[in-house]
Design an enzyme around this catalytic site. Structure first.
Site, PDB file in Angstrom:
ATOM      1  N   GLU A 229      -2.827  10.198   5.736  1.00 18.33           N
ATOM      2  CA  GLU A 229      -3.318   8.894   5.215  1.00 18.33           C
ATOM      3  C   GLU A 229      -2.801   7.438   6.050  1.00 18.33           C
ATOM      4  O   GLU A 229      -3.614   6.730   6.047  1.00 18.33           O
ATOM      5  CB  GLU A 229      -2.287   8.669   3.793  1.00 18.33           C
ATOM      6  CG  GLU A 229      -2.756   9.537   2.580  1.00 18.33           C
ATOM      7  CD  GLU A 229      -2.072   9.211   1.303  1.00 18.33           C
ATOM      8  OE1 GLU A 229      -2.545   9.608   0.558  1.00 18.33           O
ATOM      9  OE2 GLU A 229      -1.039   8.547   1.285  1.00 18.33           O
TER      10      GLU A 229
ATOM     11  N   LYS B 107       2.749   0.427 -10.674  1.00 17.32           N
ATOM     12  CA  LYS B 107       3.067   0.397  -9.256  1.00 17.32           C
ATOM     13  C   LYS B 107       3.192  -0.947  -8.676  1.00 17.32           C
ATOM     14  O   LYS B 107       3.615  -1.191  -7.449  1.00 17.32           O
ATOM     15  CB  LYS B 107       1.968   0.966  -8.420  1.00 17.32           C
ATOM     16  CG  LYS B 107       1.341   2.543  -8.965  1.00 17.32           C
ATOM     17  CD  LYS B 107       2.068   3.389  -8.968  1.00 17.32           C
ATOM     18  CE  LYS B 107       1.481   4.839  -9.611  1.00 17.32           C
ATOM     19  NZ  LYS B 107       0.633   5.269  -8.926  1.00 17.32           N
TER      20      LYS B 107
HETATM   21  O1  LIG Z   1       0.348  11.702  -1.733  1.00 20.57           O
HETATM   22  C1  LIG Z   1      -0.200  11.134  -2.263  1.00 20.57           C
HETATM   23  C2  LIG Z   1      -0.831   9.722  -1.994  1.00 20.57           C
HETATM   24  O2  LIG Z   1      -0.018   8.755  -1.178  1.00 20.57           O
HETATM   25  C3  LIG Z   1      -1.234   9.008  -3.264  1.00 20.57           C
HETATM   26  O3  LIG Z   1      -2.342   8.072  -2.567  1.00 20.57           O
HETATM   27  C4  LIG Z   1      -0.245   8.143  -4.063  1.00 20.57           C
HETATM   28  O4  LIG Z   1       0.732   9.255  -4.378  1.00 20.57           O
HETATM   29  C5  LIG Z   1      -0.869   7.582  -5.153  1.00 20.57           C
HETATM   30  O5  LIG Z   1      -1.389   8.599  -6.025  1.00 20.57           O
HETATM   31  P1  LIG Z   1      -1.841   8.431  -7.613  1.00 20.57           P
HETATM   32  O6  LIG Z   1      -3.312   7.382  -7.321  1.00 20.57           O
HETATM   33  O7  LIG Z   1      -2.255   9.864  -8.079  1.00 20.57           O
HETATM   34  O8  LIG Z   1      -0.820   7.572  -8.100  1.00 20.57           O
END
Ligand SMILES: O=C[C@H](O)[C@H](O)[C@H](O)COP(=O)(O)O
Length: 294
Positions: free
Chosen positions: A131, A149
């Site tokens: 990422e 978040k």
């Molecule tokens: O390792 C995972 C990534 O960084 C994801 O983008 C992050 O954890 C967010 O995940 P979610 O969209 O499932 O909350």
């Protein structure tokens, strides 16, 4: 990545549904603001929220297909991300196949927590190294998330920083993390049928390292000490400190200048998003964004 479930019709199920709707709303807004069918290379992150980002891109392309049969190439950040791209009928391109001088027009990804400076915690789903590669190769990196978040400081609701480490070094890295103030770091393990450490797309391990809530640069400007004394860190200082531990491949803190700022200084992308979109409980979308170049 934590997933809450509930029996159909229950209040837990309604809460899950509301969160999913919030993610979808944020994704559609982010894609409407930052994607168009004239783009050529687009980064696609990992997790549950990016699925809605890809859905929004697919919808956009159905309405406005690229002209003259041109392809848009979608660069994944790991196995799950590649599957999401393929299942949407989009064209994946491996990060290492990108032509040398090409920047991604945009990269979309989820986040575990975003602070008021647009610093992020990422890696809740065990993806962070690829990422970061993709984010820093993009002209603009855009995060999509739900209201949980959206916080003033990192480690407010999300409890720890995911850190990707070489398996052979995990115990020594955990010891170092305790020395710099992490409160009981843990090696992430499978919680369902399979036992043993979670392995990343690189075959590495993840350590989840809790710290005291992290300070922003504004906090430091206002006189707070973020140098790690008594375990109190500012985001950038802590990210550099963790990255300097032998055995650490990458830290799940996305910090520093954003892509606009890096490009204005003659560089390429930045790891911090230029914008973060949060779907709210009431159906609205909040946006934190950096100043675009003039
Ligand atoms: O390792 C995972 C990534 O960084 C994801 O983008 C992050 O954890 C967010 O995940 P979610 O969209 O499932 O909350």
């Amino acid at each position: 990545m934590s997933v809450t479930t509930g029996a159909p019709g229950s209040s837990a199920a309604a809460a899950v549904d509301m969160i999913e709707q919030a993610k979808r709303k944020a994704a559609y807004r982010a894609v409407a603001d930052h994607f168009n069918s004239e783009m050529q290379f687009v980064g696609i992150g990992s997790g549950s929220t990016i699925i809605y980002g890809v859905e929004a891109i697919k919808d956009c392309l159905a309405k406005n297909p690229p002209k003259n049969g041109r392809y848009i190439f979608f660069v994944p950040t790991g196995f799950q991300s590649r599957k999401v791209i393929e299942q949407a009928g989009l064209m994946p391109m491996g990060f290492d196949s990108l032509p040398e001088n090409v920047m991604l027009d945009v990269a979309f990804d989820g986040a575990d927590e975003v602070d008021d400076d647009l610093n992020c915690i990422k890696g809740g789903g065990a993806c962070l190294f690829q990422e970061k590669l993709v984010a820093t190769r993009a002209k603009k990196f855009v995060c999509i998330a739900d209201y949980r978040k959206n916080q003033t400081r990192l480690i407010t609701k999300w409890p720890s920083i995911p850190i990707e480490v070489a398996p052979i070094a995990h115990a020594t890295v955990m010891r170092q993390l305790k020395l710099i103030g992490s409160i009981e770091p843990v090696l992430r393990e499978h919680t369902l049928a399979k036992t043993g450490p979670v392995q990343t797309d690189q075959g590495f391990y993840i350590i989840d390292a809790p710290f005291k809530p992290l300070l922003t640069l504004d906090d430091v400007k206002n006189g707070k000490d973020g140098s790690g004394k008594d375990g109190q860190w500012e985001v950038t200082a802590l990210a550099h400190k963790i990255k300097s531990i032998s055995g650490v491949l990458e830290v799940g803190l996305f910090f520093g200048p954003n892509g606009y700022e890096v490009q204005a200084a003659g560089g390429q992308g930045g790891q911090k998003p230029v914008a973060a979109y949060f779907g709210n409980e009431d159906g609205s979308v909040s946006v934190k964004q950096a100043q675009p170049p003039k």
